[in-house]
Scaffold this active site. Sequence first.
Site, PDB file in Angstrom:
ATOM      1  N   CYS A 128       3.922  -1.809  -8.604  1.00 26.72           N
ATOM      2  CA  CYS A 128       4.190  -3.237  -8.403  1.00 26.72           C
ATOM      3  C   CYS A 128       5.364  -3.719  -9.245  1.00 26.72           C
ATOM      4  O   CYS A 128       5.837  -4.841  -9.064  1.00 26.72           O
ATOM      5  CB  CYS A 128       2.949  -4.071  -8.697  1.00 26.72           C
ATOM      6  SG  CYS A 128       2.340  -3.923 -10.385  1.00 26.72           S
ATOM      7  N   CYS A 186      -4.155  -0.317  -3.026  1.00 26.49           N
ATOM      8  CA  CYS A 186      -4.570   1.020  -3.461  1.00 26.49           C
ATOM      9  C   CYS A 186      -4.027   1.251  -4.860  1.00 26.49           C
ATOM     10  O   CYS A 186      -3.082   0.586  -5.294  1.00 26.49           O
ATOM     11  CB  CYS A 186      -4.085   2.098  -2.491  1.00 26.49           C
ATOM     12  SG  CYS A 186      -2.297   2.298  -2.426  1.00 26.49           S
ATOM     13  N   CYS A 234       0.856  -1.180   0.000  1.00 27.71           N
ATOM     14  CA  CYS A 234       0.000   0.000   0.000  1.00 27.71           C
ATOM     15  C   CYS A 234       0.896   1.236   0.000  1.00 27.71           C
ATOM     16  O   CYS A 234       2.116   1.127  -0.048  1.00 27.71           O
ATOM     17  CB  CYS A 234      -0.928  -0.026   1.216  1.00 27.71           C
ATOM     18  SG  CYS A 234      -2.498   0.825   0.962  1.00 27.71           S
TER      19      CYS A 234
END
Length: 257
Positions: A93, A86, A8
């Site tokens: 990522c 989120c 997150c």
Amino acid sequence: MKRILFLCTGNSARSQLAEALMRHMCRDSAVTIGQFEIMSAGMAPESVDPRVYEVLNYHNINADNLTSTLASSLQDQHFDVVITLCDKANKECALFPDSDALIHWDFKDPKPLSDSQGFYDVFDGLKAKIALFLMLHGDNQSDTIGAVELFKIMSDPLRLRILMLIHDERALSVGDLTKALQASQPKVSRHLALLRDSGVLHDQREGVCIFYHFPADLPQWIQHTLDTVRNGQPALINQEKIRLSAIKNRKKPQSIN
């Protein structure tokens, strides 16, 4: 053991709830205990929001040792699954390009709210997501086929009805399927052979009859997909079930539960 990372922005609310909750759910499950190592991190870590502890304590979940971790400090480590919580983290990522799976669960940040209700709502949403994840990934199941192959199989109307009938009846013979589907025996047999060769169905001879059924180690994600289709489209095989029930002295297998 599979390594799971919840990612997150601040690692102060959603990902902390996810980390603690998934650890708790794994410890409570005989299927998943010892199978996962669970961590969380943030792109710009902040201190853990006190409302996280409030929610976890309310649900009797261990909140010890929760700390915020900088995601980039973990980028040299391998994680089997990275789950972003989120949109901003979802864009980052790429920090973990060697992960086997990248999953995005988008939850609204509860921190701007003045009370704790948003944290309880996130907790409930995470619990449902994690429960499904553990159900589908928790046990050691055989690798049958992939999602593309399964949906190709299910895209044929006759094969789909075969699967739905066996879903309801647990096992059916070629003859009974032929009568229920009102299709020729060679055609039904060809489709059954494809389903058997893919690993979705097994066949078993009892006397002169060959029965087809789902294997005991059918992966949970495939079983869940079949369950969803059957319950989502309950009228799909109405006529076939009526014809099946009209067959007199229908033989049923003795050794297939």
